[in-house]
Enzyme design. Structure first.
Site, PDB file in Angstrom:
ATOM      1  CB  SER A 223      -3.630   2.525   1.588  1.00  0.00           C
ATOM      2  OG  SER A 223      -3.829   2.127   0.137  1.00  0.00           O
TER       3      SER A 223
ATOM      4  CG  HIS B 268       4.377  -6.157  -1.240  1.00  0.00           C
ATOM      5  ND1 HIS B 268       4.650  -4.886  -1.358  1.00  0.00           N
ATOM      6  CD2 HIS B 268       3.201  -6.489  -1.535  1.00  0.00           C
ATOM      7  CE1 HIS B 268       3.621  -4.420  -2.029  1.00  0.00           C
ATOM      8  NE2 HIS B 268       2.774  -5.362  -2.289  1.00  0.00           N
TER       9      HIS B 268
ATOM     10  CE  LYS C 163      -3.217  -1.001  -0.631  1.00  0.00           C
ATOM     11  NZ  LYS C 163      -3.540  -1.805  -1.918  1.00  0.00           N
TER      12      LYS C 163
HETATM   13  S1  PPS Z   1      -0.467  -3.044  -2.997  1.00  0.00           S
HETATM   14  O1  PPS Z   1      -1.563  -3.650  -3.237  1.00  0.00           O
HETATM   15  O2  PPS Z   1       0.242  -3.106  -1.914  1.00  0.00           O
HETATM   16  O3  PPS Z   1       0.415  -3.415  -4.340  1.00  0.00           O
HETATM   17  O4  PPS Z   1      -0.882  -1.457  -3.240  1.00  0.00           O
HETATM   18  P1  PPS Z   1       0.042  -0.427  -3.785  1.00  0.00           P
HETATM   19  O5  PPS Z   1       0.195  -0.215  -5.232  1.00  0.00           O
HETATM   20  O6  PPS Z   1       1.590  -0.385  -2.939  1.00  0.00           O
HETATM   21  O7  PPS Z   1      -0.704   0.937  -3.195  1.00  0.00           O
HETATM   22  C1  PPS Z   1      -1.886   1.355  -3.628  1.00  0.00           C
HETATM   23  C2  PPS Z   1      -2.042   2.712  -3.169  1.00  0.00           C
HETATM   24  O8  PPS Z   1      -1.319   3.622  -4.238  1.00  0.00           O
HETATM   25  C3  PPS Z   1      -2.179   4.516  -4.865  1.00  0.00           C
HETATM   26  N1  PPS Z   1      -1.686   4.711  -6.138  1.00  0.00           N
HETATM   27  C4  PPS Z   1      -1.617   6.049  -6.867  1.00  0.00           C
HETATM   28  N2  PPS Z   1      -1.353   7.244  -6.106  1.00  0.00           N
HETATM   29  C5  PPS Z   1      -1.113   8.173  -6.792  1.00  0.00           C
HETATM   30  N3  PPS Z   1      -1.067   8.015  -8.299  1.00  0.00           N
HETATM   31  C6  PPS Z   1      -1.260   6.956  -8.869  1.00  0.00           C
HETATM   32  N4  PPS Z   1      -0.857   6.843 -10.232  1.00  0.00           N
HETATM   33  C7  PPS Z   1      -1.502   5.689  -8.184  1.00  0.00           C
HETATM   34  N5  PPS Z   1      -1.453   4.363  -8.218  1.00  0.00           N
HETATM   35  C8  PPS Z   1      -1.823   3.755  -7.031  1.00  0.00           C
HETATM   36  C9  PPS Z   1      -3.368   4.158  -4.731  1.00  0.00           C
HETATM   37  O9  PPS Z   1      -4.520   4.735  -4.987  1.00  0.00           O
HETATM   38  C10 PPS Z   1      -3.354   3.600  -3.234  1.00  0.00           C
HETATM   39  O10 PPS Z   1      -3.411   4.267  -2.265  1.00  0.00           O
HETATM   40  P2  PPS Z   1      -4.870   4.853  -1.588  1.00  0.00           P
HETATM   41  O11 PPS Z   1      -4.664   5.874  -0.392  1.00  0.00           O
HETATM   42  O12 PPS Z   1      -5.582   3.560  -1.086  1.00  0.00           O
HETATM   43  O13 PPS Z   1      -5.711   5.438  -2.610  1.00  0.00           O
END
Ligand code: PPS
Length: 285
Positions: A129, A99, A44
């Protein structure tokens, strides 16, 4: 499957696509090659955003690849059964996502010249998140309330374990040449400079219009609309219909959820666990 996690070496893992035997094999036998690019995060923290950005840098901003191949095939997760098999078959330089905490990572990496990018995010936002994400997942023990998940998070009993231990472990690599630390917050606040930093680290040069296209196609909106990157293909088997990877995509959302008491508990814990690390690693402060 629903409502369970798999425990390995004191750490909870998803129960689907993971096994103790595989986790041990990945650690002992997976061969990291010098030309591989490794993308490492605590869950996340913005992993998929980083993967999308790196894929687009390599395609020079051309969105064809990110719009035609699922993100988990472009940069497979080494610790999953599917990802591990896929990576063993891949030729040439590979993108590898993970991870894993440092103590469980493939040992071969530490003798290689492979480049690793480690992305950090404010743990308070990681917590929020994670709460919304895992609530809709079918392969982990689901939190029943924000309060319950807060307790799990501060105890380190969440998927992939303690955020604090994960960061502390990987930060021991911070002086290595092949290790780049980035933060979700700097990516948010100055995406262009962060992409330039990634390009420099990976030895990639982009023309201005190529860089613009990387930024456009890795934006929150573009990724949310891209079925190869937004996890919509996993609904049903892995997630409930209401599950979403791209939820809000902002920094500081924790302020909408933490009580004053939780904020104080968290500050105190952060202080206890991270005081001896350089505080400029934590850009949200
Ligand atoms: S995972 O399942 O652990 O692989 O998730 P991960 O990709 O690490 O994290 C998901 C959060 O990243 C945000 N996210 C983004 N934020 C801004 N811009 C872009 N392009 C983007 N892509 C993914 C996503 O919205 C999740 O955060 P939250 O706070 O839940 O919205």
């Amino acid at each position: 499957m629903t409502g369970k996690s798999l425990w390995f070496e004191g750490i909870p893992f998803p129960s689907l696509d993971y096994s103790p035997e595989l986790l041990r094999e990945v650690q002992e036998s997976f061969l990291v090659k010098d030309e591989d690019v490794l993308l490492l995060t605590f869950p996340k923290s913005g992993t998929n955003w980083l993967i999308e950005t790196v894929c687009l840098i390599y395609s020079k901003g051309d969105p064809k690849w990110v719009q035609s191949e699922p993100i988990w095939d472009r940069s497979p997760w080494v610790e999953t059964k599917v990802g591990y098999e896929l990576l063993k078959e891949k030729e040439g330089p590979r993108f590898i996502s993970s991870h894993l905490p440092i103590q469980l990572f493939p040992k071969s990496f530490f003798k290689s010249k492979a480049k690793m990018i480690y992305l950090i995010r404010n743990p308070r936002d990681v917590f929020v998140s994670g709460y919304f994400f895992w609530r809709s997942a079918k392969f982990v023990k689901r939190p029943q309330s924000l309060e319950q998940y807060f307790d799990w998070f501060v105890e380190g009993n969440v998927i992939f374990g303690s955020w604090f231990d994960h960061i502390r472990g990987w930060m021991s690599m911070r002086d290595k040449e092949n290790f780049l630390i980035l933060s979700y917050e700097e990516m948010k606040w100055d995406t262009r400079s962060t992409v330039e930093k990634i390009c420099q680290f990976l030895g990639k040069k982009l023309e201005p219009e190529e860089l613009n296209s990387v930024l456009k196609n890795s934006s929150f909106q573009a990724m949310k609309e891209n079925n190869m990157s937004n996890y919509s293909l996993l609904k049903g088997q892995y997630f409930e219909e209401n599950g979403q990877l791209l939820r809000k995509g902002v920094a500081g959302d924790w302020k909408n959820y933490f009580t004053v008491a939780q904020a104080e508990t968290f500050d105190q814990l952060f202080q206890e666990k991270m005081a001896d690390l350089p505080q400029d690693l934590f850009l949200w402060k």
